[in-house]
Design a protein around this motif. Structure first.
Motif, short mmCIF file in Angstrom:
data_model
loop_
_atom_site.label_atom_id
_atom_site.label_comp_id
_atom_site.label_asym_id
_atom_site.label_seq_id
_atom_site.Cartn_x
_atom_site.Cartn_y
_atom_site.Cartn_z
N HIS A 66 36.03 2.87 -30.80
CA HIS A 66 35.53 1.49 -30.88
C HIS A 66 35.98 0.71 -29.64
N SER A 70 34.02 1.76 -26.65
CA SER A 70 32.63 1.31 -26.63
C SER A 70 32.55 -0.18 -26.28
N LEU A 103 38.08 7.35 -24.85
CA LEU A 103 37.17 8.28 -25.53
C LEU A 103 37.78 9.69 -25.56
N THR A 137 25.63 6.73 -28.62
CA THR A 137 25.02 6.65 -27.29
C THR A 137 23.53 6.33 -27.41
N GLN A 180 22.95 2.74 -28.42
CA GLN A 180 23.17 1.84 -27.28
C GLN A 180 22.01 1.91 -26.31
N ASP A 206 26.94 -9.68 -37.57
CA ASP A 206 27.33 -9.89 -36.16
C ASP A 206 26.26 -10.72 -35.44
#
Ligand code: GRG
Length: 355
Positions: free
Chosen positions: A103, A106, A142, A175, A178, A243
């Motif tokens: 987290h 990212s 990561l 990924t 995103q 969010d």
């Protein structure tokens, strides 16, 4: 999220989500600090800064408020799922650490990609340490996450098998989510279905993985773990919609993010997509704003666009859809066994969050 060291740690079956978060963080934080301490010099500083544990020069400081550490939602899901299936939380701490590390990675990279200058109420790491070192710190986190899970999962213990594969599969989904999000920026229209696929990858995958890992490490079989994974994914969707709502109507003093930045950048967030898909005058007016590239310079202009989203029904639909998905998620946990108080409490907390 810090708390006084003399605070009693409520048992994880508390119906209050905040107690579950605190209970889980008390178990995760020390292990997370130890894991991060393996990083070399500047990368260690960046990782600690990003968590609000130190200032730019690496000096530990109490100046920053508790919010600077993040809410630690994902690690709480790991530990709550673990105990929910009858396991000992300690067995799942390495997985809890791994999901927080991913987290953090990212968010570091996301802020660079989006050019966001504020994170957790403080200057984003890249604005302090520069882009090359911040990207490298993300890469290090990561790598550390995978290494930590691979070595700490209790390879011979219950549920150890398959955890790393589950985790790396989740990273690929992240990924892809995103990528979709980034590509949305260049498009004038995005459907709710396309948004849902993006959010499932960007946010749902990691929350789902957290629940599934916790369940596996708590000794649940593959079917029960997968069911909790579905719960986590749905919760991720609810979390992402919340969010997005905060991105428009949240209090910057509480969210730690600048007011109206999502609207300024004409982000196709859930309330906006819902508003644009409505058939009314406010939706048509909003469509014009979103198709134009004239910058929204003043807070007044941003407030006007937020009012259009609301008048078109985007806010109400986002809240209603989040409630519907939450209800489905809660059905998932109810059917998954009787010991799910902590996960249920977290679900309620995350759907009604203010930051
Ligand atoms: C996994 C290899 C690989 C790449 C990832 C950068 C990237 C690619 C993905 C970014 C995904 C992203 C930023 C998702 C946002 C999810 C989200 C709602 C974040 C906010 O989480 P909170 O509110 O944050 O839990 P705190 O600050 O509380 O920790």
């Amino acid at each position: 999220m810090d708390f006084p060291s003399d605070m009693p740690l409520t048992a994880p079956n508390s119906p209050e989500g905040v107690h579950v978060l605190r209970w889980a963080w008390a178990r995760t934080r020390p292990a997370l600090e130890t894991a991060v301490s393996r990083l070399p010099g500047d990368l260690h500083t960046i990782a600690r800064y990003h968590r609000g544990w130190c200032g730019p020069d690496g000096t530990a400081t109490a100046t920053y408020g508790p919010d600077a550490a993040g809410k630690a939602v994902r690690s709480a899901l790991v530990l709550a799922a673990c105990t929910g299936v009858g396991g000992q939380a300690e067995a799942a701490v390495p997985a809890a650490v791994a999901v927080e590390l991913v987290h953090d990675f990212s968010l570091l990279h996301d802020d660079v990609m989006d050019g966001d200058r504020l994170r957790r109420g403080r200057p984003a790491a890249w604005t302090v340490f520069g882009i090359p070192l911040t990207v490298l710190a993300g890469d290090a986190l990561l790598s550390l996450a995978i290494d930590h899970l691979a070595h700490g999962r209790g390879r011979d213990g219950p549920g150890g098998t398959g955890c790393v594969e589950l985790f790396t599969g989740c990273l690929l989904e992240l990924t892809e989510g995103q990528l979709k999000d980034l590509l949305f920026e260049a498009r004038s229209e995005v459907s709710i279905d396309e948004y849902t696929a993006m959010a499932e990858g960007k946010t749902g995958a990691l929350l789902g993985c957290a629940c599934r890992l916790g369940a596996l490490l708590g000794g649940a079989g593959p079917e029960r773990s997968a069911a909790l994974g579905v719960f986590g994914r749905r919760l991720g969707m609810v979390f992402q919609i919340a969010d997005d709502l905060l991105g428009i109507w949240g209090d910057p003093g509480t969210t730690g993010k600048p007011a109206g930045s999502d609207l300024r950048s004409r982000k196709k967030s859930y309330p906006v997509i819902a508003a644009l898909s409505a058939d009314n005058a406010a939706a048509r007016q909003l469509g014009k704003v979103y198709r134009s590239d004239r910058p929204l310079n003043t807070p007044e202009e941003v407030r006007t666009v937020a009012a259009l989203v609301e008048a078109a029904g985007g806010r109400a639909r986002a809240v209603a859809d989040a409630d519907r998905i939450l209800a489905q998620a809660l059905d998932d946990v109810r059917s998954s066994g009787p010991e799910m108080t902590a996960l249920t409490a977290l679900a309620h907390r995350l759907s009604r969050r203010v930051r």
